[in-house]
Design a protein around this motif. Structure first.
Motif, short mmCIF file in Angstrom:
data_model
loop_
_atom_site.label_atom_id
_atom_site.label_comp_id
_atom_site.label_asym_id
_atom_site.label_seq_id
_atom_site.Cartn_x
_atom_site.Cartn_y
_atom_site.Cartn_z
N UNK A 1 41.89 40.45 41.29
CA UNK A 1 42.78 40.77 42.58
C UNK A 1 41.70 40.35 43.93
N UNK A 2 40.94 40.95 43.61
CA UNK A 2 40.08 40.44 44.86
C UNK A 2 39.10 39.70 44.89
N UNK A 3 38.77 39.27 44.40
CA UNK A 3 38.29 37.30 43.62
C UNK A 3 39.51 36.56 44.40
N UNK A 4 41.04 37.11 44.31
CA UNK A 4 41.94 35.37 44.24
C UNK A 4 42.22 35.80 46.45
N UNK A 5 42.06 37.74 46.42
CA UNK A 5 42.18 37.27 48.24
C UNK A 5 41.13 37.21 49.18
N UNK A 6 39.19 37.45 48.30
CA UNK A 6 38.63 36.60 49.50
C UNK A 6 38.44 34.98 49.12
N UNK A 7 38.90 34.35 48.07
CA UNK A 7 39.04 33.59 48.53
C UNK A 7 40.08 32.66 48.84
N UNK B 1 38.14 45.50 37.86
CA UNK B 1 38.98 44.28 37.96
C UNK B 1 38.47 44.06 39.19
N UNK B 2 37.96 42.51 38.74
CA UNK B 2 37.86 41.54 40.45
C UNK B 2 39.00 41.10 40.80
#
Length: 148
Positions: free
Chosen positions: A124-130, A121-122
């Motif tokens: 959560x990671x994409x939101x944090x990276x953004x 699952x990406x």
């Protein structure tokens, strides 16, 4: 009887999923260890390069100090330079082998993911990276209608 088998299968399934998740986590941590070791050795290679570049133009008979096993030893540039170059070459060979191991581990993980249908699952990671990228790329802008 068929209901007992299916309930037994259901009981074993979570255990298998947990075991698969554990194996997958272990494989990912091994991959991260290889990455960190490569990074560490890259830093050492760059340090060796700095030393080589610093002492190469010097007179070969000039005094030079080298740390060997925690002991500082006096040598000449002529003696130290080839040893530092050999060490650098050895480190580069180790890095090449670690890169091969890294690629092998990546393939192994990819095959494991396909075999067990693992999806990461990406969201959560994409939101944090953004958020991280947005905060790192901030621009300070003054008023648009400013006249001087």
């Amino acid at each position: 009887m068929t209901s007992k088998l299916s309930s037994e299968d259901r009981e074993q399934s979570p255990m298998n999923e947990q075991a698969i998740a554990g194996i997958y986590t272990t494989m990912r941590s091994e991959l991260n260890q290889i990455y960190s070791k490569i990074t560490e050795l890259d830093m050492e290679v760059s340090e060796h390069s700095l030393v080589i570049n610093a002492i190469q133009p010097l007179d070969p008979s000039r005094k030079c100090y080298r740390m060997i096993g925690g002991v500082l030893v006096e040598r000449t540039v002529k003696e130290v330079l080839p040893a530092v170059q050999r060490n650098k070459e050895g480190l580069e060979e180790v890095i090449a082998r670690l890169n091969e191991a890294l690629e092998k581990k990546k393939k192994e993980i990819a095959e494991f993911e396909l075999k067990h249908k693992i999806r990461i699952r990406k969201e959560d990671n994409e939101a944090e990276d953004g958020l991280k990228e947005g905060s790192a790329q901030g621009v300070l802008v003054g008023p648009a209608n400013r006249q001087e």
